[in-house]
Design a protein around this motif. Structure first.
Motif: not given
Ligand code: FES
Length: 117
Positions: A89-105
Motif C-alpha cells: 500500500x505504501x509503495x502505491x501511495x507514494x507511486x515510486x519504487x523504493x529499494x530495501x533501505x528506502x522502503x524502511x523510510x
C-alpha cells in the motif's frame, strides 16, 4: 523528476498534518535505528474513525513526506481500514519504487499508525 517525486518533495517541504493535537486519544513515537530518524504521531478517534491525526518528526524526505501523505489518507478512515495497510500500500501511495533501505523510510510512519490502532 517524475510527478511522484515532485509530490514527495512538496510534502517534505510543506508537510500536511504537521504538529500536535491538544487532547489526543493516543500518541506514539517510532524511530529508525539505522539512521535515527523519528516520527511522533497523535490521533483522535470518534466513533471508531480517525477524526484528527497529526505528526511531527525529523528525518529524510521519504519518511517525512510519507507521514504527510499517510496522515492525509488516514483522516476519516476506520481502524479496520487502517489495519489492512501494508508495504504494498505504501509503495502505491507514494507511486515510486523504493529499494530495501528506502522502503524502511516509507514504512516508519505506517509503523507509528499501526501502534495507534
Ligand atoms: Fe532515516 Fe529515511 S533515512 S528514515
Amino acid at each position: 523528476m517524475s510527478i511522484y517525486q515532485e509530490i514527495i518533495l512538496e510534502h517534505y517541504k510543506n508537510p500536511h498534518n504537521f504538529g500536535t493535537i491538544k487532547d489526543p486519544t493516543k500518541k506514539t513515537s517510532v524511530s529508525n535505528p539505522l539512521c535515527g530518524d523519528e516520527i511522533e504521531m497523535e490521533i483522535v478517534f470518534k466513533k471508531n474513525k480517525v477524526s484528527e491525526i497529526m505528526f511531527k518528526g525529523q528525518g529524510c524526505a521519504i519518511s517525512q513526506a510519507s507521514a504527510s501523505i499517510l496522515t492525509d489518507f488516514a483522516s476519516g478512515k476506520s481502524k479496520d481500514d487502517l489495519k489492512k495497510l501494508d508495504k504494498n500500500f505504501m509503495t502505491k501511495l507514494l507511486g515510486i519504487e523504493l529499494g530495501p533501505n528506502r522502503i524502511k523510510c516509507a514504512l516508519l510512519p505506517l509503523e507509528a499508525l499501526h501502534k495507534l490502532i
